[in-house]
Design a protein around this motif. Structure first.
Motif, PDB file in Angstrom:
ATOM      1  N   ILE A   1       0.985  -1.038   0.046  1.00 14.80           N
ATOM      2  CA  ILE A   1      -0.008  -0.273   0.180  1.00 14.80           C
ATOM      3  C   ILE A   1       0.953   1.223   0.243  1.00 14.80           C
ATOM      4  O   ILE A   1       0.992   2.161  -0.857  1.00 14.80           O
ATOM      5  N   GLU A   2       1.674   1.635   0.960  1.00 16.71           N
ATOM      6  CA  GLU A   2       2.591   2.536   1.172  1.00 16.71           C
ATOM      7  C   GLU A   2       3.578   2.564   2.094  1.00 16.71           C
ATOM      8  O   GLU A   2       3.439   1.674   3.179  1.00 16.71           O
ATOM      9  N   ARG A   3       4.863   3.090   1.977  1.00 18.71           N
ATOM     10  CA  ARG A   3       5.783   3.359   2.985  1.00 18.71           C
ATOM     11  C   ARG A   3       5.460   4.138   3.959  1.00 18.71           C
ATOM     12  O   ARG A   3       4.583   5.266   3.830  1.00 18.71           O
ATOM     13  N   LEU A   4       5.673   3.821   5.269  1.00 20.91           N
ATOM     14  CA  LEU A   4       4.816   4.867   6.474  1.00 20.91           C
ATOM     15  C   LEU A   4       6.184   5.503   6.953  1.00 20.91           C
ATOM     16  O   LEU A   4       5.953   6.747   7.516  1.00 20.91           O
ATOM     17  N   SER A   5       7.291   4.763   7.134  1.00 17.04           N
ATOM     18  CA  SER A   5       8.456   5.560   7.575  1.00 17.04           C
ATOM     19  C   SER A   5       9.707   4.626   7.199  1.00 17.04           C
ATOM     20  O   SER A   5       9.769   3.831   6.134  1.00 17.04           O
ATOM     21  N   ASP A   6      10.866   4.943   7.860  1.00 18.00           N
ATOM     22  CA  ASP A   6      12.078   4.518   7.320  1.00 18.00           C
ATOM     23  C   ASP A   6      12.083   2.854   7.040  1.00 18.00           C
ATOM     24  O   ASP A   6      12.590   2.272   6.556  1.00 18.00           O
ATOM     25  N   ARG A   7      11.619   2.323   8.365  1.00 15.37           N
ATOM     26  CA  ARG A   7      11.613   0.846   8.483  1.00 15.37           C
ATOM     27  C   ARG A   7      10.077   0.303   8.446  1.00 15.37           C
ATOM     28  O   ARG A   7      10.010  -0.987   8.535  1.00 15.37           O
ATOM     29  N   GLU A   8       9.268   1.074   8.173  1.00 11.85           N
ATOM     30  CA  GLU A   8       7.803   0.340   8.051  1.00 11.85           C
ATOM     31  C   GLU A   8       7.010   0.459   6.847  1.00 11.85           C
ATOM     32  O   GLU A   8       7.085   1.744   6.173  1.00 11.85           O
ATOM     33  N   GLN A   9       6.287  -0.366   6.259  1.00 10.63           N
ATOM     34  CA  GLN A   9       5.459  -0.140   5.284  1.00 10.63           C
ATOM     35  C   GLN A   9       3.956  -0.893   5.629  1.00 10.63           C
ATOM     36  O   GLN A   9       4.049  -1.785   6.450  1.00 10.63           O
TER      37      GLN A   9
END
Ligand code: CDP
Length: 246
Positions: free
Chosen positions: A75-83
């Protein structure tokens, strides 16, 4: 960007990722760790910054594949280490694509690493860490009802398309895509009967072999597996060539 977004309960901690429930039903947050393992968990270590790179490489690859019509769970990348990804029922298969002989295939069949294949080879392993992900035949998949005929041919079609696209993408940055592993998942309709198959999991230097086209230098997890050193720099080099910024 050290921010991490709010997430639901931890669902599962794997070797390189942690999965959390997303806030919205039917979503999952994949958190990418720096932990590295090899030989079915017998070798353990860390590759500093790997999680950030794998998160961003996976984002780039999934977005590019969506653009050529491959459905994915991304869906989308949320932060440096999270998607954020869609929750799927994982098909219990590791789909391995080989363009050049390497790794276990080289060992098993006694063929020199680096030998090109006449045509891309798709192999299947049963996704089961306790058994060491044993290689299985298409006949096993059908007889054991891990997937049906129609799904299996969809997996072949999608996997060939993905390989064609990714080989070209990496060739464009001077990298030979030797082999890689994919996982697929099912997203069920509301009726719980119909479903569609999507590409799931990740695509990163953790689960592919990438060799520099000019020097054959390894730019992937083999640097860690084989104690070659320079794994942090290799992952960074792949990110740099892909135009990923931090
Ligand atoms: O990597 P290894 O020699 O153990 O196995 P392989 O069958 O030669 O692996 C082929 C490709 O699939 C390599 O790019 C591996 O990194 C990837 N793979 C993976 O990501 N996860 C697995 N459980 C097995 C293979």
């Amino acid at each position: 960007m050290a921010t991490e977004i709010s997430k639901g309960d931890k669902l599962y901690e794997g070797k390189a990722k942690i999965l959390y429930k997303g806030i919205e039903t039917g979503t999952i947050i994949q958190y990418f760790k720096d932990d590295a393992t090899a030989f079915n968990n017998q070798k353990k270590g860390t590759i500093t910054g790997k999680g950030i790179i794998n998160n961003k490489v996976t984002e780039l690859v999934m977005n590019n594949l969506e653009r050529i019509g491959i459905p994915t769970h991304f869906i989308e990348r949320l932060s440096d280490r999270e998607q954020l990804v869609r929750e799927v029922d994982i098909v219990p298969l590791e789909v391995i694509v080989r363009n050049v002989v390497a790794g276990t295939m080289a060992k098993r069949l006694g063929i020199e690493e680096g030998t090109p294949l006449m045509r891309p080879l798709i192999e299947f392993s049963l996704k089961d860490d306790d058994l060491g992900d044993p290689l299985i035949a298409e006949e096993h998949i059908l007889s054991l009802d891990l997937a049906d005929d129609e799904e299996l041919s969809e997996i072949f079609d999608m996997t060939h398309q993905i390989n064609d696209f990714l080989r070209g993408m990496f060739a464009g940055i001077g990298i030979n895509l030797i082999d890689f592993k994919l996982e697929y998942g099912r997203i069920f309709d509301e009726d719980g009967i119909g479903y569609r198959l999507v590409l799931a999991d990740e695509f990163s230097p953790d689960n592919c072999r990438l060799w520099d086209m000019k020097t054959n230098e390894k730019l992937d997890k083999d640097r860690f597996r084989r104690d070659l050193g320079g794994e942090v720099e290799a992952y960074q080099e792949v990110a740099r060539r892909l135009g990923i910024t931090f």
